[in-house]
Design a protein around this motif. Structure first.
Motif, PDB file in Angstrom:
ATOM      1  N   LYS A 194      18.181  -7.518   8.487  1.00 24.13           N
ATOM      2  CA  LYS A 194      18.433  -7.699   7.056  1.00 24.13           C
ATOM      3  C   LYS A 194      19.366  -8.890   6.793  1.00 24.13           C
ATOM      4  CE  LYS A 194      15.779  -4.420   5.555  1.00 24.13           C
ATOM      5  NZ  LYS A 194      14.420  -4.816   5.128  1.00 24.13           N
ATOM      6  N   ALA A 237       7.055  -3.422   6.087  1.00 24.42           N
ATOM      7  CA  ALA A 237       7.850  -2.753   7.119  1.00 24.42           C
ATOM      8  C   ALA A 237       6.906  -2.525   8.283  1.00 24.42           C
ATOM      9  CB  ALA A 237       8.394  -1.423   6.617  1.00 24.42           C
ATOM     10  N   VAL A 255      15.368   5.782   0.217  1.00 29.50           N
ATOM     11  CA  VAL A 255      14.279   6.651  -0.244  1.00 29.50           C
ATOM     12  C   VAL A 255      13.487   7.169   0.953  1.00 29.50           C
ATOM     13  CG1 VAL A 255      13.948   5.701  -2.580  1.00 29.50           C
ATOM     14  CG2 VAL A 255      12.808   4.611  -0.630  1.00 29.50           C
ATOM     15  N   PHE A 307      -1.776  -3.342   5.750  1.00 29.65           N
ATOM     16  CA  PHE A 307      -2.452  -3.115   7.025  1.00 29.65           C
ATOM     17  C   PHE A 307      -2.722  -1.624   7.123  1.00 29.65           C
ATOM     18  CE2 PHE A 307      -2.561  -3.559  11.783  1.00 29.65           C
ATOM     19  CZ  PHE A 307      -3.562  -4.506  11.794  1.00 29.65           C
ATOM     20  N   GLU A 308      -3.915  -1.207   6.835  1.00 29.33           N
ATOM     21  CA  GLU A 308      -4.229   0.218   6.772  1.00 29.33           C
ATOM     22  C   GLU A 308      -5.574   0.466   7.440  1.00 29.33           C
ATOM     23  OE1 GLU A 308      -2.066   2.268   5.752  1.00 29.33           O
ATOM     24  OE2 GLU A 308      -0.683   1.004   4.613  1.00 29.33           O
ATOM     25  N   ASP A 365      -3.776  -8.376   8.737  1.00 25.30           N
ATOM     26  CA  ASP A 365      -2.437  -8.660   9.243  1.00 25.30           C
ATOM     27  C   ASP A 365      -1.724  -9.762   8.435  1.00 25.30           C
ATOM     28  OD1 ASP A 365      -0.177  -8.916  10.730  1.00 25.30           O
ATOM     29  OD2 ASP A 365      -1.156  -9.926  12.429  1.00 25.30           O
ATOM     30  N   ALA A 366      -0.702  -9.364   7.719  1.00 26.03           N
ATOM     31  CA  ALA A 366       0.036 -10.311   6.874  1.00 26.03           C
ATOM     32  C   ALA A 366       0.763 -11.374   7.689  1.00 26.03           C
ATOM     33  CB  ALA A 366       1.061  -9.555   6.031  1.00 26.03           C
ATOM     34  N   SER A 411       0.776  -1.241   0.000  1.00 26.12           N
ATOM     35  CA  SER A 411       0.000   0.000   0.000  1.00 26.12           C
ATOM     36  C   SER A 411       0.805   1.287   0.000  1.00 26.12           C
ATOM     37  CB  SER A 411      -0.929   0.002   1.215  1.00 26.12           C
ATOM     38  OG  SER A 411      -0.152  -0.098   2.391  1.00 26.12           O
ATOM     39  N   SER A 412       2.113   1.192   0.198  1.00 22.42           N
ATOM     40  CA  SER A 412       2.876   2.443   0.166  1.00 22.42           C
ATOM     41  C   SER A 412       4.304   2.202  -0.304  1.00 22.42           C
ATOM     42  CB  SER A 412       2.860   3.152   1.527  1.00 22.42           C
ATOM     43  OG  SER A 412       3.322   2.312   2.530  1.00 22.42           O
ATOM     44  N   SER A 413       4.945   3.294  -0.660  1.00 19.24           N
ATOM     45  CA  SER A 413       6.365   3.321  -1.005  1.00 19.24           C
ATOM     46  C   SER A 413       6.799   2.175  -1.920  1.00 19.24           C
ATOM     47  CB  SER A 413       7.215   3.361   0.264  1.00 19.24           C
ATOM     48  OG  SER A 413       6.786   4.431   1.061  1.00 19.24           O
ATOM     49  N   TYR A 414       7.762   1.355  -1.438  1.00 27.08           N
ATOM     50  CA  TYR A 414       8.340   0.354  -2.335  1.00 27.08           C
ATOM     51  C   TYR A 414       7.322  -0.683  -2.817  1.00 27.08           C
ATOM     52  CZ  TYR A 414      13.275   1.672  -2.398  1.00 27.08           C
ATOM     53  OH  TYR A 414      14.471   2.306  -2.644  1.00 27.08           O
ATOM     54  N   THR A 448      10.429   7.331   3.026  1.00 26.78           N
ATOM     55  CA  THR A 448       9.191   6.588   3.274  1.00 26.78           C
ATOM     56  C   THR A 448       8.784   6.798   4.733  1.00 26.78           C
ATOM     57  OG1 THR A 448      10.166   4.516   4.069  1.00 26.78           O
ATOM     58  CG2 THR A 448      10.017   4.772   1.682  1.00 26.78           C
TER      59      THR A 448
HETATM   60  P1  NAI Z   1       6.341   1.427   4.169  1.00 22.81           P
HETATM   61  O1  NAI Z   1       6.141   1.684   5.619  1.00 22.81           O
HETATM   62  O2  NAI Z   1       6.145   2.528   3.217  1.00 22.81           O
HETATM   63  O3  NAI Z   1       5.390   0.215   3.702  1.00 22.81           O
HETATM   64  C1  NAI Z   1       5.199  -0.914   4.500  1.00 22.81           C
HETATM   65  C2  NAI Z   1       4.058  -1.749   3.983  1.00 22.81           C
HETATM   66  O4  NAI Z   1       3.858  -2.839   4.892  1.00 22.81           O
HETATM   67  C3  NAI Z   1       2.710  -1.012   3.898  1.00 22.81           C
HETATM   68  O5  NAI Z   1       2.014  -1.466   2.764  1.00 22.81           O
HETATM   69  C4  NAI Z   1       1.978  -1.484   5.160  1.00 22.81           C
HETATM   70  O6  NAI Z   1       0.561  -1.456   5.068  1.00 22.81           O
HETATM   71  C5  NAI Z   1       2.475  -2.909   5.211  1.00 22.81           C
HETATM   72  N1  NAI Z   1       2.328  -3.524   6.534  1.00 22.81           N
HETATM   73  C6  NAI Z   1       2.906  -3.171   7.714  1.00 22.81           C
HETATM   74  N2  NAI Z   1       2.515  -4.012   8.695  1.00 22.81           N
HETATM   75  C7  NAI Z   1       1.677  -4.920   8.122  1.00 22.81           C
HETATM   76  C8  NAI Z   1       0.968  -6.044   8.601  1.00 22.81           C
HETATM   77  N3  NAI Z   1       1.029  -6.438   9.883  1.00 22.81           N
HETATM   78  N4  NAI Z   1       0.173  -6.724   7.724  1.00 22.81           N
HETATM   79  C9  NAI Z   1       0.081  -6.351   6.430  1.00 22.81           C
HETATM   80  N5  NAI Z   1       0.769  -5.314   5.911  1.00 22.81           N
HETATM   81  C10 NAI Z   1       1.556  -4.604   6.752  1.00 22.81           C
HETATM   82  O7  NAI Z   1       7.807   0.771   4.057  1.00 22.81           O
HETATM   83  P2  NAI Z   1       8.977   0.844   2.982  1.00 22.81           P
HETATM   84  O8  NAI Z   1       9.947   1.867   3.421  1.00 22.81           O
HETATM   85  O9  NAI Z   1       8.459   0.837   1.598  1.00 22.81           O
HETATM   86  O10 NAI Z   1       9.699  -0.552   3.273  1.00 22.81           O
HETATM   87  C11 NAI Z   1       9.444  -1.738   2.570  1.00 22.81           C
HETATM   88  C12 NAI Z   1      10.714  -2.581   2.574  1.00 22.81           C
HETATM   89  O11 NAI Z   1      11.732  -1.886   1.855  1.00 22.81           O
HETATM   90  C13 NAI Z   1      11.283  -2.846   3.979  1.00 22.81           C
HETATM   91  O12 NAI Z   1      11.786  -4.162   4.047  1.00 22.81           O
HETATM   92  C14 NAI Z   1      12.425  -1.856   4.059  1.00 22.81           C
HETATM   93  O13 NAI Z   1      13.427  -2.256   4.960  1.00 22.81           O
HETATM   94  C15 NAI Z   1      12.921  -1.904   2.619  1.00 22.81           C
HETATM   95  N6  NAI Z   1      13.796  -0.805   2.219  1.00 22.81           N
HETATM   96  C16 NAI Z   1      13.470   0.497   2.498  1.00 22.81           C
HETATM   97  C17 NAI Z   1      14.358   1.504   2.173  1.00 22.81           C
HETATM   98  C18 NAI Z   1      14.036   2.940   2.478  1.00 22.81           C
HETATM   99  O14 NAI Z   1      14.932   3.799   2.333  1.00 22.81           O
HETATM  100  N7  NAI Z   1      12.813   3.251   2.848  1.00 22.81           N
HETATM  101  C19 NAI Z   1      15.636   1.221   1.494  1.00 22.81           C
HETATM  102  C20 NAI Z   1      15.816  -0.158   1.156  1.00 22.81           C
HETATM  103  C21 NAI Z   1      14.929  -1.131   1.540  1.00 22.81           C
END
Ligand code: NAI
Length: 398
Positions: free
Chosen positions: A246, A142, A275, A74-75, A112-113, A50-53, A277
């Motif tokens: 990691k 995340a 990035v 999870f939103e 909840d995933a 749902s967001s970012s990556y 986020t």
């Molecule tokens: P984000 O916080 O933007 O997105 C997290 C996603 O996980 C969302 O869709 C959220 O709804 C979902 N989520 C969280 N808890 C949940 C649950 N219990 N059940 C279902 N869905 C759930 O995070 P972001 O930053 O996009 O991170 C994603 C991955 O990318 C992570 O593994 C992070 O470590 C990795 N990453 C991030 C970087 C950064 O600079 N932000 C750089 C490199 C890797």
């Protein structure tokens, strides 16, 4: 009519502009379309969509490669005028509407995933309504907490150093201040809990459940986003609790590769670039690294938002002919960030920063703040103010 207010507490965004979120999703779709189509997977499951990556991955694969997608996230939806829910709620809706307009399946599971129930419901859906198999599983979750699906115990992650405390500069976007923060070292329990939440265990559980159910196509690929960073952030990232998590993802990739061997599947860790986020803005010191790094990368023409980075990763590397791997087989789209000249210039820039200049043109503070705001639907390019009522928002279905 509702008024949307950007409400930032520290580096956490509390307010949301649902219509701005929709515009941001449309902008990302336009970006992918501007690059044309590519040959990729057709049936994709994205965990953390749902967001970012995760969202960027879904958009690239749907609008670049024509994939049907299942997104798990999870939103929260709107409750009242002061609590309109989370940005990801509206991103899911905007994505589904746009994908369905193009004749693509876009199914959202908002639950909840980490639970066994979610895994089973997704499996039933793949079997009954999604053609029976998926050819790509993306793990982009995340979270700060995880409930163990077997014991019911809840674990919390801690973003901490290991061994020695780390002292360094951080910024507070709410107050626009630059200050010195001390990050204490984690104890063994905190390290273990962070690995439990942000390590690879749940990724492995998903892949085991999907394999067991027979819903993985022959040659299935599964990706998981990692971050390794550089010496500039090693003390609090690579060398801290998140780095341990990691490292666990790397280990679980080996286990999943063994699991998938008989169906010619592959687990691929993708080391992604830094990035802006929701998750990264609250990592201590990380925003300071970003405002320096982005400035240098903008000048070199290499700065990327999640959609740019992820689209390049799938289009050119995973499903293209320009992959870059490291010695242990991880995909390295982060090579632009790690470029030695980029790092040297970032280091020199960060060393000059202080309370008086951190928001000036010397840095990419403006870029960072805009990208941070975009995550909640504020400062979005192309956004035109519209009237909408709470009832209309409540009537939207994900
Ligand atoms: P984000 O916080 O933007 O997105 C997290 C996603 O996980 C969302 O869709 C959220 O709804 C979902 N989520 C969280 N808890 C949940 C649950 N219990 N059940 C279902 N869905 C759930 O995070 P972001 O930053 O996009 O991170 C994603 C991955 O990318 C992570 O593994 C992070 O470590 C990795 N990453 C991030 C970087 C950064 O600079 N932000 C750089 C490199 C890797």
């Amino acid at each position: 009519m509702l008024e949307f207010k950007q409400n930032v507490r520290g580096n956490v965004a509390l307010g949301v502009n649902p219509l701005g979120c929709k515009q941001e999703v449309l902008n990302e779709i336009d970006y992918v379309k501007s690059k044309g189509t590519y040959k990729g997977p057709k049936k994709v499951l994205i965990i953390g969509a749902s967001s970012s990556y995760g969202l960027a991955t879904r958009i690239s694969l749907a609008f670049g490669a024509g994939a049907d997608t299942i997104g798990v996230s999870f939103e929260k939806g709107p409750k009242n005028e002061r609590n309109l829910g989370t940005a990801g709620w509206y991103n899911n809706i905007a994505f589904r509407e746009a994908a369905e307009k193009e004749g693509l399946i876009a199914k959202n599971f908002v639950q909840d995933a980490f639970s066994h129930e979610t895994k089973q419901e997704v499996i039933e859906y793949i079997k009954n309504e999604f053609g029976g198999k998926v050819d790509l599983v993306v793990y982009s979750l995340a979270s700060g907490v995880r409930k163990d699906p077997d014991t019911g115990e809840t674990y919390k992650s801690s973003i901490k150093a290991i061994g020695e405390p780390v002292v360094g500069p951080n910024i507070n976007m709410q107050k626009e201040t630059f200050y010195t923060e001390t990050l204490e070292p984690a104890d063994d329990q905190e390290i273990a809990n962070t690995v439990k939440v942000m390590g690879g265990e749940d990724w492995q559980l998903w892949m085991e459940a999907l394999k067991e159910a027979g819903v993985l196509a022959d040659g299935v690929l599964t990706t998981n986003y990692s971050y390794l960073g550089t010496e500039l952030n090693h003390p609090y990232y690579g060398g801290g609790t998140l780095g341990r998590a990691k490292a666990d993802v790397d280990k679980k990739a080996d286990t999943i590769n063994d699991l998938l061997a008989d169906i010619n599947g592959k687990a691929q860790v993708v080391v992604a670039t830094a990035v802006t986020t929701k998750a990264s803005s609250v990592i201590p010191f990380f925003p300071v690294y970003c405002i320096g790094l982005y400035k240098v990368m903008e000048e070199k023409g290499t700065h990327e938002t999640p959609i740019m980075h992820i689209d390049r990763t799938y289009r050119e590397m995973i499903y293209g002919d320009k992959p870059e791997y490291d010695e242990v087989g991880r995909l390295r789209p982060d090579s632009w960030e790690l470029d030695s000249d980029t790092q040297a210039k970032t280091k020199a820039l960060i060393e000059q920063l202080n309370e008086d200049n951190f928001t000036s043109d010397l840095t990419a503070y403006d870029t960072f703040f805009k990208e941070f705001s975009n995550l909640s639907g504020f400062m979005v390019d192309g956004y035109v103010e519209q009237d909408v009522t709470l009832e209309e928002l409540k009537a939207l279905e994900y």
